[in-house]
Design a protein around this motif. Structure first.
Motif, short mmCIF file in Angstrom:
data_model
loop_
_atom_site.label_atom_id
_atom_site.label_comp_id
_atom_site.label_asym_id
_atom_site.label_seq_id
_atom_site.Cartn_x
_atom_site.Cartn_y
_atom_site.Cartn_z
N ILE A 330 0.84 -0.97 -0.16
CA ILE A 330 -0.13 -0.01 -0.01
C ILE A 330 0.94 1.40 -0.15
O ILE A 330 1.56 1.43 1.03
N VAL A 331 0.91 2.09 -1.04
CA VAL A 331 1.92 3.13 -1.17
C VAL A 331 0.92 4.40 -1.50
O VAL A 331 -0.05 4.31 -1.65
N GLY A 332 1.44 5.64 -1.01
CA GLY A 332 0.75 6.83 -1.22
C GLY A 332 1.38 7.89 -0.36
O GLY A 332 2.08 7.40 0.59
N PRO A 333 0.98 8.97 -0.25
CA PRO A 333 1.28 10.32 0.27
C PRO A 333 0.86 10.12 1.80
O PRO A 333 0.29 9.37 2.17
N GLY A 334 1.91 10.71 2.55
CA GLY A 334 1.33 10.90 4.20
C GLY A 334 0.12 11.47 4.50
O GLY A 334 -0.41 12.30 3.86
N GLY A 335 -0.75 10.75 5.28
CA GLY A 335 -2.12 11.02 5.55
C GLY A 335 -3.12 10.42 4.88
O GLY A 335 -4.35 10.69 5.08
N THR A 336 -2.98 9.57 4.02
CA THR A 336 -3.99 8.88 3.09
C THR A 336 -4.35 7.73 3.73
O THR A 336 -5.48 7.08 3.03
N GLY A 337 -4.02 7.30 4.90
CA GLY A 337 -4.41 6.31 5.67
C GLY A 337 -3.98 4.91 5.30
O GLY A 337 -4.77 4.02 5.44
N LYS A 338 -2.75 4.88 4.89
CA LYS A 338 -2.33 3.48 4.52
C LYS A 338 -1.91 2.51 5.90
O LYS A 338 -2.29 1.52 5.57
N THR A 339 -1.48 3.03 6.98
CA THR A 339 -1.64 2.24 7.98
C THR A 339 -3.00 1.75 8.52
O THR A 339 -3.24 0.62 8.76
N ALA A 340 -3.83 2.69 8.46
CA ALA A 340 -5.35 2.34 8.91
C ALA A 340 -5.83 1.21 7.88
O ALA A 340 -6.29 0.26 8.51
N LEU A 341 -5.44 1.32 6.65
CA LEU A 341 -5.82 0.37 5.69
C LEU A 341 -5.34 -0.99 5.94
O LEU A 341 -5.95 -2.26 6.03
N ALA A 342 -3.91 -1.00 6.03
CA ALA A 342 -3.06 -2.26 6.29
C ALA A 342 -3.78 -2.87 7.63
O ALA A 342 -3.87 -4.09 7.66
N VAL A 343 -3.92 -2.09 8.83
CA VAL A 343 -4.25 -2.90 9.87
C VAL A 343 -5.57 -3.36 9.87
O VAL A 343 -6.01 -4.64 10.24
N HIS A 344 -6.53 -2.49 9.18
CA HIS A 344 -7.77 -2.63 8.99
C HIS A 344 -8.10 -4.29 8.29
O HIS A 344 -8.82 -5.36 8.60
N ALA A 345 -7.45 -4.30 7.31
CA ALA A 345 -7.35 -5.33 6.37
C ALA A 345 -6.58 -6.64 6.96
O ALA A 345 -7.03 -7.96 6.89
N ALA A 346 -5.42 -6.36 7.80
CA ALA A 346 -4.74 -7.54 8.52
C ALA A 346 -5.81 -8.11 9.64
O ALA A 346 -6.03 -9.39 9.90
N HIS A 347 -6.58 -7.41 10.26
CA HIS A 347 -7.81 -7.86 11.20
C HIS A 347 -8.55 -8.64 10.47
O HIS A 347 -9.05 -9.91 10.96
N GLN A 348 -9.11 -8.35 9.25
CA GLN A 348 -9.99 -9.23 8.45
C GLN A 348 -9.16 -10.49 8.00
O GLN A 348 -10.29 -11.65 7.89
N LEU A 349 -7.94 -10.51 7.69
CA LEU A 349 -7.42 -11.62 7.38
C LEU A 349 -7.00 -12.57 8.36
O LEU A 349 -6.35 -13.47 8.23
N ARG A 350 -7.34 -12.17 9.69
CA ARG A 350 -6.71 -13.01 10.74
C ARG A 350 -7.32 -14.49 10.61
O ARG A 350 -6.52 -15.47 10.85
#
Length: 1002
Positions: A330-350
């Motif tokens: 997941i790439v993009g400028p600062g503030g676009t929510g990369k970490t939020a998306l990654a963490v959310h997706a990771a929880h769904q993939l548990r």
């Protein structure tokens, strides 16, 4: 997104979920021209968004752009406006918003918006426990699809939008099926899904739903046969076996233990945004294996919204197996929510990665990022290795990690990665694991199977996040202010989150109060901070990783007020070679401080800074560079734009003709920039017109009056040929204010001349004449004979249109010797041609030919605009004498010469001339076709004088076809135009044509 309106026959209706269908006032509007269908389709698919003109060009022509696509798109939009207005749908549905156009969805019924409204209503009913009402809304939404999106019109450029609505249809169908299963409507579901799975044969989830419905209806044999058919189909088409969940459902049906549906934990999930159309939902089948390993993931965000397509892509790509390691970035400028998306997706993939999830924030943008050795040590300790057993070297630690992860189903989340050197040692070695990494730059040498480029939110996503944080009651009380808040945040997820959390912590604040504080650009970054969240800190992380030269470019780019820019601007901003500037621009791209706005393959790329990024860069430039240095930077940029505009001007005019330049010495333009643009300066102009205008305004505001008026004057011819009236007016008025503040009479005379020419071109003669006379007076005062001659020849043009032929001819005679003395071939040719054209109208053909032959000699050898115009006037002379063969040949040559330089006015006049020849030859069908094309151009470029001439031609064609009432109507329309603009000479021509009709008709 505007609220979708209730169904009503009084509203214009636009439907794209199937063949293009438009209805207004109870009648269908037929749009059959492929170009118009393509333009309207592209605008409807992005309704209420500004669609760049380049996207419309790609939609119409794909890889085969014509010579002047921008003007042709303008013509298409103008035609659509007229068609919609005549049909009763309204003219104001299509608005011009540089750099493109916008379809306004308020006040119309658009099927895509109706789908979203019905889906939202279904979600509300489901949350209230009313599943039947939710099902009714979703079935209504599903009924709006009449076939493939825009079937028969779809273009390659639309694939993302078309795919999105295909996924939307699948998601709604699946949600309908879920509710039918819950309500026990098995027979109804079987009938509907049996058709749907034939239309979408490779989707597993609908087949699983159909299997479940069949099993619950006592048709276990049919359910098992469907599974066998699905297995054969997937093996033949994709060389894969059914997914785990479909296999598990098959086993449950075999055992007679098919599950009874359970209510969704989250009632919104049953009517969510488009979900991946692959596996069955966990709510339909038995739960998967339980988590039995470490979970280092940060907590998921309860208010996570949007990013449905990205989540679907991550779920699809991060599938453990026996092949290579699936890696998603997941790439993009600062503030676009990369970490939020990654963490959310990771929880769904548990449930998928049941052996655990490892997480590390690599702090790649920090001054001291986490080393691979340190990250590996953390992972190894979490996997149970005691500290004393952790190897010392990087290679040994990496080997140990791969050994411990072999055959385990684990997900590794590498947050804020810097580069491949930091990432590669942390990768597992077997495909049973998956890796999800985030970074501000693409890590191109990592073996990624999926790369997601995060952009800012769509407005409805930004509003949804505010809604979660602030509450619907507060937002619904001030809906327009809520939208304004998201725009102040640039729809950047982090900024929206900061505003939302601040408002949530201050319940006594109105949204208007928050908006008023953000409205001040100088304080906006100060306001975008709350507790641990701060927009400026996020930007500083990107900034501190830049080289010193890239930081300087970053700062100076913020000085530009243009909405976007090209690579060439880097050279004058930094006073360095273009290639070095481009390398630094790439560094800014890698740090995601600059974005590319033009699509790949669109020629020279264009770039922009997000509004909040630019504010941060402005802070830096004002802190580090003194005022004099900032002014010098802008002056160099304006001087380079001036040199490039001069190249384009010479292409159009055949040389440095009909233009005055400042006598002040300006910084030299970089030679490598000029060399690169020299091959196609007109393409540069079309791309950088907004840059010209912005730099002219900035130079004027900075007191650099000489370069401001020179840039405006040099660009005038370009504005004229392309009919860019707004840029013409803005540049000249800005420069005029600057030269008047400095008491610069020569510059004032030049700008008054340009503005007078603008009003002449727009047929506002009463405004043009005083400006041209004032320009003449000032040129006399400063003893500029050349400037005076240029102003005199334009004043004579006004004389001609207003019927003062003799004064026009006298003034042209007065200006001609001066124009010859300075060897201005373009101005000479214009004066000679205008004189000849006027004498044709006075029926003094012999004298006219003398002038036109002289003009022909002047333009011989150069390919400027006047070369085409001289041929046009010679064609008029042949036509007046009745020599149709030579007239047609000359008009054809004029039409041919107008195309390379993109001169729509010359093209329209040539088409009208050829149509007149057609009428005289009795070829009325050909004449009408040419005249319709000419009329489209005249209206698109808003030239009423040309429009009146074309209406005259159309009236003559109707008269020749014995349609006397039609002819009279066209003559009256043309006469009214002439009266409104004050053009008595053209009005007299129309009156003579009307006099030839029977009196009863007129």
């Amino acid at each position: 997104m505007p609220t979708a309106l209730p169904i009503s026959g009084d509203l214009p209706e636009f439907r794209v979920l199937g063949p293009l269908d438009i209805r207004a006032r109870g009648r269908q509007l037929q749009i059959t021209a492929p170009r118009l269908q393509a333009v309207l389709g592209a605008l409807l698919l992005r309704a209420d968004e500004v669609v760049p003109a380049q996207h419309l060009m790609d939609s119409v022509w794909e890889d085969n752009l014509p010579a002047d696509p921008a003007n042709q798109i303008a013509v298409c939009v103008s035609m659509l406006r007229r068609k919609l207005e005549r049909a009763g749908a309204g003219r104001d549905l299509l608005l011009t918003h540089p750099p493109g156009y916008r379809f306004v969805a308020d006040g119309v019924r658009l099927d895509t918006f109706t789908v979203r409204q019905l889906r939202d209503e279904a979600r509300e009913h489901l949350a209230a426990g009313d599943s039947e009402a939710a099902l009714s809304r979703l079935k209504s939404a599903l009924s709006l699809w009449r076939g493939p999106v825009l079937s028969g019109v779809t273009r390659r450029a639309w694939q993302p939008e078309v795919r999105r609505w295909e996924e939307e249809q699948v998601a709604v169908r699946e949600s309908v099926s879920d509710l039918q299963l819950e309500l026990g409507l098995h027979e109804e579901l079987i009938a509907e899904l049996s058709v749907f799975v034939q239309q979408q044969p490779l989707l597993e989830r609908p087949r699983g739903q159909l299997m479940l419905a069949l099993a619950r209806s006592g048709r276990q044999a049919d359910a098992l046969q469907l599974y066998r058919d699905t297995s054969s189909l997937l093996r033949e088409e994709l060389a894969v076996t059914p997914g785990e969940e479909l296999r598990r459902l098959h086993e449950q049906i075999l055992r007679g233990t098919a599950p009874v549906p359970q209510p969704e934990a989250d009632p919104e999930s049953a009517v969510a945004e488009p979900a991946p159309a692959v596996p069955l939902l966990a709510s339909v089948v038995a739960p998967g294996p339980q988590q039995n390993g470490p979970c280092q993931l940060p907590g998921d965000l309860a208010e996570f919204v949007g990013r449905e397509e990205e989540l679907a892509a991550l779920r699809k790509s991060l599938v453990p197996g026996t092949g290579s390691v699936p890696v998603a970035a997941i790439v993009g400028p600062g503030g676009t929510g990369k970490t939020a998306l990654a963490v959310h997706a990771a929880h769904q993939l548990r449930p998928v990665f049941s052996d655990g999830q490892l997480y590390v924030n690599l702090r790649g943008m920090d001054e001291h990022p986490v080393t691979p050795e340190e990250a590996l040590a953390r992972f190894l300790r979490e996997l149970g290795l005691p500290g004393s057993a952790i190897p010392q070297t990087l290679d040994e630690r990496s080997e140990q990690l791969r050994s411990l992860l072999a055959d385990r189903r684990m997900l590794i989340v590498l947050d804020n990665a810097r580069d491949v050197r930091q990432v590669r040692p942390l990768l597992p070695g077997t495909g049973s694991c998956g890796v999800l990494l985030t970074s501000r730059a693409r890590i191109t040498t990592a073996p990624t199977t999926c790369v997601l480029e995060l952009e800012v939110f769509e407005q409805h996503q930004a509003l949804a996040l505010l809604d979660r944080l602030v509450g619907r009651k507060r937002l619904s009380a001030e809906p327009h202010v809520a939208a304004e808040l998201t725009e102040y945040c640039g729809r950047l997820p982090l900024a929206v989150r900061i505003v939302g959390t601040k408002l949530a912590s201050k319940p006594h604040w109105t949204l208007e109060k928050a908006a008023s504080r953000l409205a001040n650009e100088r304080r906006r970054l100060d306001e975008l901070a709350h507790e641990s969240l701060e927009m400026r800190t996020s930007l500083e992380l990107s900034h501190q990783g830049l080289s010193s030269a890239a930081r300087k470019l970053f700062r100076r780019l913020a000085l530009l007020t243009t909405p976007d820019f090209s690579e060439w601007i880097c050279a004058p901003l930094l006073d360095m070679p273009l290639a070095e500037g481009e390398d630094l621009l790439e560094e800014l791209l890698d740090a995601r401080l600059v974005d590319v706005t033009s699509p790949a393959g669109a020629g020279q790329p264009r770039y922009r800074m997000h509004d909040l990024v630019r504010l941060y860069a402005l802070e830096r430039v004002h802190e580090t560079e003194p005022k004099a240095e900032r002014t010098a930077v802008l002056t160099r940029a304006a001087a380079t734009a001036l040199a490039l505009a001069d190249l384009a001007h010479r292409t159009v005019c055949g040389g440095d003709f009909t233009v005055l330049h400042s006598l002040a010495r300006q910084p030299p333009a970089p030679a490598d920039v000029l060399e690169r643009m020299a091959s196609d300066p007109l393409r540069w102009y079309e791309s950088d017109r907004a840059t010209i205008t912005a730099l002219c305004q900035q130079a004027a505001a900075e007191g650099q009056d000489e370069i401001a008026w020179d840039l405006a004057a040099t660009s005038r011819c370009l504005f004229s040929v392309r009919f860019h009236f707004d840029d013409w007016q803005v540049t000249h008025e800005s420069a005029l204010s600057a030269v008047r503040r400095q008491g610069n009479n020569r510059g004032a005379a030049a700008m008054l001349l340009g503005l007078g020419d603008l009003y002449l071109t727009r047929r506002h003669y009463e405004r043009a004449v005083p400006l041209l006379e004032e320009s003449r007076r000032l040129f006399r005062e400063v003893d500029d004979r050349y400037g005076h001659a240029l102003a005199l020849r334009k004043a004579a043009c006004a004389d001609r249109i207003t019927g003062r032929f003799d004064r026009a001819l006298a003034r042209w005679r007065e200006s001609l010797p001066v124009l010859r003395s300075v060897e201005d071939l373009e101005a000479q040719a214009q004066v000679l041609r205008w004189s000849g054209q006027t004498l044709i109208e006075m029926e003094r053909y012999e004298e006219a030919e003398v002038f036109l032959r002289d003009a022909e000699k002047v333009v011989q050898g150069f390919r400027g605009r006047s070369a085409a115009q001289v041929r046009f006037s010679l064609a008029d002379l042949h036509l007046a004498r009745g020599d149709l063969e030579r007239a047609a040949e000359a008009y054809e040559l004029s039409l041919e010469a107008s195309t390379p330089i993109g001169d729509p006015s010359g093209r329209a006049y040539a088409l009208a001339g050829l149509a007149t020849v057609d009428v005289r030859r009795g070829r009325l069908h050909e004449a009408d076709e040419r005249l319709r094309q000419a009329l489209e151009i005249a209206r698109a470029i808003q030239d009423p004088l040309m429009e009146a001439q074309v209406l005259l031609g159309l009236g003559r064609s109707r008269r020749a076809a014995h349609d006397l009432s039609g002819a009279a109507s066209l003559f009256r329309e043309g006469a009214e135009l002439c009266r409104r603009m004050g053009a008595p000479a053209r009005l007299e021509q129309i009156r003579r044509a009307m006099a030839e009709l029977p009196q009863a008709v007129t």
